[in-house]
Design a protein around this motif. Structure first.
Motif, PDB file in Angstrom:
ATOM      1  N   GLY A 138      29.007 -17.928 109.242  1.00 53.57           N
ATOM      2  CA  GLY A 138      27.522 -18.808 108.338  1.00 53.57           C
ATOM      3  C   GLY A 138      27.969 -20.289 107.832  1.00 53.57           C
ATOM      4  O   GLY A 138      27.149 -20.561 107.775  1.00 53.57           O
ATOM      5  N   CYS A 139      29.103 -20.471 108.501  1.00 55.66           N
ATOM      6  CA  CYS A 139      29.653 -22.266 107.278  1.00 55.66           C
ATOM      7  C   CYS A 139      29.612 -22.923 108.502  1.00 55.66           C
ATOM      8  O   CYS A 139      30.330 -22.721 109.533  1.00 55.66           O
ATOM      9  CB  CYS A 139      30.499 -22.323 107.152  1.00 55.66           C
ATOM     10  N   GLY A 140      29.871 -24.750 108.577  1.00 56.28           N
ATOM     11  CA  GLY A 140      30.079 -25.095 109.478  1.00 56.28           C
ATOM     12  C   GLY A 140      29.946 -24.856 111.378  1.00 56.28           C
ATOM     13  O   GLY A 140      28.560 -24.955 111.555  1.00 56.28           O
ATOM     14  N   GLU A 141      31.077 -24.357 111.710  1.00 58.91           N
ATOM     15  CA  GLU A 141      30.783 -24.311 113.680  1.00 58.91           C
ATOM     16  C   GLU A 141      31.063 -22.572 113.238  1.00 58.91           C
ATOM     17  O   GLU A 141      30.517 -22.226 114.909  1.00 58.91           O
ATOM     18  CB  GLU A 141      31.338 -25.223 114.615  1.00 58.91           C
ATOM     19  N   SER A 142      31.017 -21.652 112.636  1.00 54.71           N
ATOM     20  CA  SER A 142      31.440 -20.245 112.606  1.00 54.71           C
ATOM     21  C   SER A 142      30.462 -19.917 113.107  1.00 54.71           C
ATOM     22  O   SER A 142      28.718 -19.978 112.344  1.00 54.71           O
ATOM     23  CB  SER A 142      32.095 -19.984 111.281  1.00 54.71           C
ATOM     24  N   GLU A 143      29.993 -18.840 113.568  1.00 59.71           N
ATOM     25  CA  GLU A 143      28.765 -17.687 113.916  1.00 59.71           C
ATOM     26  C   GLU A 143      28.688 -16.920 112.641  1.00 59.71           C
ATOM     27  O   GLU A 143      29.113 -16.325 111.774  1.00 59.71           O
ATOM     28  CB  GLU A 143      28.984 -17.072 114.881  1.00 59.71           C
ATOM     29  N   GLY A 144      27.123 -16.309 112.622  1.00 57.05           N
ATOM     30  CA  GLY A 144      26.656 -15.209 111.499  1.00 57.05           C
ATOM     31  C   GLY A 144      26.257 -16.475 110.681  1.00 57.05           C
ATOM     32  O   GLY A 144      25.545 -17.555 110.275  1.00 57.05           O
ATOM     33  N   GLU A 145      25.156 -15.702 109.224  1.00 58.20           N
ATOM     34  CA  GLU A 145      24.398 -16.279 108.534  1.00 58.20           C
ATOM     35  C   GLU A 145      24.985 -16.196 106.996  1.00 58.20           C
ATOM     36  O   GLU A 145      25.419 -14.650 106.507  1.00 58.20           O
ATOM     37  CB  GLU A 145      22.688 -15.543 108.725  1.00 58.20           C
ATOM     38  N   TYR A 146      25.547 -17.230 106.230  1.00 54.29           N
ATOM     39  CA  TYR A 146      25.949 -17.245 105.025  1.00 54.29           C
ATOM     40  C   TYR A 146      25.994 -16.415 103.510  1.00 54.29           C
ATOM     41  O   TYR A 146      26.857 -15.581 103.666  1.00 54.29           O
ATOM     42  CB  TYR A 146      26.158 -18.958 104.628  1.00 54.29           C
ATOM     43  N   GLY A 147      24.141 -15.795 103.849  1.00 54.31           N
ATOM     44  CA  GLY A 147      24.146 -15.276 103.058  1.00 54.31           C
ATOM     45  C   GLY A 147      24.149 -13.520 103.262  1.00 54.31           C
ATOM     46  O   GLY A 147      23.596 -13.115 102.210  1.00 54.31           O
ATOM     47  N   GLU A 157      29.531 -15.987  87.260  1.00 54.11           N
ATOM     48  CA  GLU A 157      29.003 -17.015  86.708  1.00 54.11           C
ATOM     49  C   GLU A 157      28.533 -17.901  87.245  1.00 54.11           C
ATOM     50  O   GLU A 157      27.351 -18.962  86.995  1.00 54.11           O
ATOM     51  CB  GLU A 157      29.263 -17.113  85.596  1.00 54.11           C
ATOM     52  N   ASP A 158      29.757 -18.619  87.778  1.00 56.89           N
ATOM     53  CA  ASP A 158      29.449 -20.060  88.476  1.00 56.89           C
ATOM     54  C   ASP A 158      28.531 -20.140  89.401  1.00 56.89           C
ATOM     55  O   ASP A 158      28.099 -21.423  89.474  1.00 56.89           O
ATOM     56  CB  ASP A 158      31.548 -20.507  89.267  1.00 56.89           C
ATOM     57  N   ILE A 159      28.751 -19.412  90.482  1.00 62.88           N
ATOM     58  CA  ILE A 159      28.008 -19.732  91.619  1.00 62.88           C
ATOM     59  C   ILE A 159      26.473 -19.655  91.026  1.00 62.88           C
ATOM     60  O   ILE A 159      25.469 -19.873  91.736  1.00 62.88           O
ATOM     61  CB  ILE A 159      28.271 -19.008  92.512  1.00 62.88           C
ATOM     62  N   LYS A 160      26.463 -18.374  89.849  1.00 59.76           N
ATOM     63  CA  LYS A 160      24.996 -17.734  89.820  1.00 59.76           C
ATOM     64  C   LYS A 160      24.233 -19.885  89.048  1.00 59.76           C
ATOM     65  O   LYS A 160      22.928 -19.423  89.779  1.00 59.76           O
ATOM     66  CB  LYS A 160      25.174 -17.541  88.225  1.00 59.76           C
ATOM     67  N   ASP A 161      25.137 -20.622  88.402  1.00 58.82           N
ATOM     68  CA  ASP A 161      24.816 -21.761  87.703  1.00 58.82           C
ATOM     69  C   ASP A 161      24.694 -22.716  88.520  1.00 58.82           C
ATOM     70  O   ASP A 161      23.483 -23.510  88.954  1.00 58.82           O
ATOM     71  CB  ASP A 161      25.488 -21.726  86.790  1.00 58.82           C
ATOM     72  N   ILE A 162      24.966 -23.261  89.795  1.00 61.83           N
ATOM     73  CA  ILE A 162      25.036 -23.991  91.145  1.00 61.83           C
ATOM     74  C   ILE A 162      24.119 -24.163  91.813  1.00 61.83           C
ATOM     75  O   ILE A 162      22.837 -24.806  91.882  1.00 61.83           O
ATOM     76  CB  ILE A 162      26.144 -23.818  91.914  1.00 61.83           C
ATOM     77  N   VAL A 163      23.194 -22.234  92.337  1.00 58.60           N
ATOM     78  CA  VAL A 163      21.986 -22.299  92.811  1.00 58.60           C
ATOM     79  C   VAL A 163      21.474 -21.403  91.789  1.00 58.60           C
ATOM     80  O   VAL A 163      19.784 -21.990  92.335  1.00 58.60           O
ATOM     81  CB  VAL A 163      22.437 -20.819  93.958  1.00 58.60           C
ATOM     82  N   GLY A 164      21.011 -21.791  90.298  1.00 60.54           N
ATOM     83  CA  GLY A 164      20.039 -21.406  89.870  1.00 60.54           C
ATOM     84  C   GLY A 164      19.562 -20.328  89.468  1.00 60.54           C
ATOM     85  O   GLY A 164      18.517 -20.012  89.782  1.00 60.54           O
ATOM     86  N   ILE A 193      17.493 -17.072  97.800  1.00 64.89           N
ATOM     87  CA  ILE A 193      17.542 -18.518  96.953  1.00 64.89           C
ATOM     88  C   ILE A 193      18.144 -19.405  98.423  1.00 64.89           C
ATOM     89  O   ILE A 193      18.847 -19.573  98.619  1.00 64.89           O
ATOM     90  CB  ILE A 193      18.657 -19.355  95.698  1.00 64.89           C
ATOM     91  N   ASP A 194      17.047 -20.849  98.220  1.00 59.66           N
ATOM     92  CA  ASP A 194      16.878 -21.948  99.094  1.00 59.66           C
ATOM     93  C   ASP A 194      18.142 -22.791  98.658  1.00 59.66           C
ATOM     94  O   ASP A 194      17.535 -23.347  97.333  1.00 59.66           O
ATOM     95  CB  ASP A 194      15.994 -22.258  99.094  1.00 59.66           C
ATOM     96  N   HIS A 195      19.370 -22.637  99.457  1.00 55.20           N
ATOM     97  CA  HIS A 195      20.484 -23.682  97.782  1.00 55.20           C
ATOM     98  C   HIS A 195      20.398 -24.549  99.860  1.00 55.20           C
ATOM     99  O   HIS A 195      21.460 -24.130 100.352  1.00 55.20           O
ATOM    100  CB  HIS A 195      21.728 -23.008  97.655  1.00 55.20           C
ATOM    101  N   LEU A 196      20.398 -25.816  99.029  1.00 56.59           N
ATOM    102  CA  LEU A 196      20.515 -26.596 100.590  1.00 56.59           C
ATOM    103  C   LEU A 196      21.028 -26.334 101.684  1.00 56.59           C
ATOM    104  O   LEU A 196      21.510 -26.479 103.145  1.00 56.59           O
ATOM    105  CB  LEU A 196      22.015 -26.653 100.238  1.00 56.59           C
ATOM    106  N   GLY A 197      19.462 -24.939 101.932  1.00 53.21           N
ATOM    107  CA  GLY A 197      19.277 -24.738 103.244  1.00 53.21           C
ATOM    108  C   GLY A 197      19.640 -23.266 103.532  1.00 53.21           C
ATOM    109  O   GLY A 197      19.676 -23.087 104.239  1.00 53.21           O
ATOM    110  N   TYR A 198      20.953 -23.221 102.511  1.00 50.74           N
ATOM    111  CA  TYR A 198      21.442 -21.745 102.890  1.00 50.74           C
ATOM    112  C   TYR A 198      20.705 -20.516 102.104  1.00 50.74           C
ATOM    113  O   TYR A 198      19.848 -20.442 100.895  1.00 50.74           O
ATOM    114  CB  TYR A 198      22.743 -21.464 102.392  1.00 50.74           C
ATOM    115  N   ALA A 199      20.095 -19.110 103.112  1.00 48.98           N
ATOM    116  CA  ALA A 199      19.467 -18.161 102.049  1.00 48.98           C
ATOM    117  C   ALA A 199      20.479 -17.844 101.605  1.00 48.98           C
ATOM    118  O   ALA A 199      21.050 -16.881 101.991  1.00 48.98           O
ATOM    119  CB  ALA A 199      18.781 -17.301 103.095  1.00 48.98           C
ATOM    120  N   ILE A 200      20.780 -17.969 100.423  1.00 53.27           N
ATOM    121  CA  ILE A 200      21.862 -17.253  99.821  1.00 53.27           C
ATOM    122  C   ILE A 200      20.921 -16.361  99.442  1.00 53.27           C
ATOM    123  O   ILE A 200      19.792 -16.319  98.231  1.00 53.27           O
ATOM    124  CB  ILE A 200      22.426 -17.743  97.847  1.00 53.27           C
TER     125      ILE A 200
END
Length: 268
Positions: free
Chosen positions: A72-81, A146-153, A161-168
């Motif tokens: 789900g990142c870069g040129e890899s297949e899949g969805e990050y979320g 806690e760290d990623i929760k804070d980053i994405v709100g 959550i829409d984070h920079l175009g990624y469906a988290i």
């Protein structure tokens, strides 16, 4: 020499790039392998080409370097979320298996470098995979949830959550709760280096000292720590990157297995 291809993880292709040192092509010369684990929604290129520049420098010292994109990142297949934290560990193991079978690779000299969330993934991977002899973290997350929760709100109100175009997804975020890399580092039997920038606005540099202190409780393996004064999360200035790569390089040359040292000397 640079090679590009793909790695299969389940039914998805993981894009990757391999950097090989120059060698004569004769005999049984073996090179230590470094695998770079990128961070949250990042790529194998890295912010400001962090991982490309790293590979270019380390290959000069005789290391083979493998950079890859998580699903789900870069040129890899899949969805990050669609990932959960366990998926990142599983993908990293698959990359280790692939990398260890490459020609002219010393299977007894594999190192993971993990940045940010990739640092936490690297720690949790080496805690359960004894094929890795060394681990290095750059600006590593210490409390994934806690760290990623804070980053994405994340506040528990939205399933996606829409984070920079990624469906988290909420499922992804909640999966982070089960992992504690600060505890897992105590299970690693190899050598560990923890690096962080003192002016990191994304992930607290205090984690660096926490990792170091927890790792010193181990019975096996050495631990080192480097705090780079003034550096941000991605070591984006020339002076901070130079300090990052020099600290990493010196530690690697010192800590790879003794039988690899001859290869390094011949490649410099």
């Amino acid at each position: 020499m640079v090679m590009s291809d793909c790695i299969w993880w389940k039914d998805r292709k993981l894009a990757h790039t391999i950097h090989f040192p120059k060698w004569s092509g004769e005999g049984e010369e073996k090179f230590p392998l470094i695998i770079i684990c990128h961070g949250f929604t990042s790529t194998r290129i890295g912010v400001d080409r962090l991982f490309v520049k790293t590979a270019q420098e380390l290959v000069k010292l005789g290391f083979a370097v493998l950079r890859f994109d998580y699903a789900g990142c870069g040129e890899s297949e899949g969805e990050y979320g669609d990932n959960e934290f366990a998926c990142f560990i599983d993908q990293t193991k698959e990359v280790i298996s692939f990398g260890s079978k490459l020609p002219n690779i010393d299977q007894n000299a594999i190192t993971l470098i993990g940045h940010s969330l990739g640092g936490a993934v690297a720690i949790c991977t080496v805690a359960v995979d004894d094929r890795v002899r060394n681990v290095i973290t750059w600006s590593a997350v210490g409390n994934p949830f806690e760290d990623i929760k804070d980053i994405v709100g994340y506040n528990g109100e939205h399933p996606v959550i829409d984070h920079l175009g990624y469906a988290i997804t909420e499922e992804f975020l909640l999966s982070l709760q089960a992992y504690s890399p600060l505890e897992d580092i105590k299970q690693f039997r190899g050598n560990a280096l923890f690096i962080h920038g003192s002016d990191d606005p994304v992930i607290s540099s205090r984690y660096c000292s926490h990792y170091f202190e927890e790792s010193r409780k181990r019975k096996n393996g050495g631990s080192s720590i480097v705090l780079i004064e003034g550096a941000n999360h991605t070591y984006s200035s020339i002076v901070h990157f130079d300090k990052l790569i020099s600290s990493t390089s010196e530690w690697l040359v010192k800590n790879v297995k003794v039988s690899v040292q001859n290869n390094l000397k011949k490649s410099v």
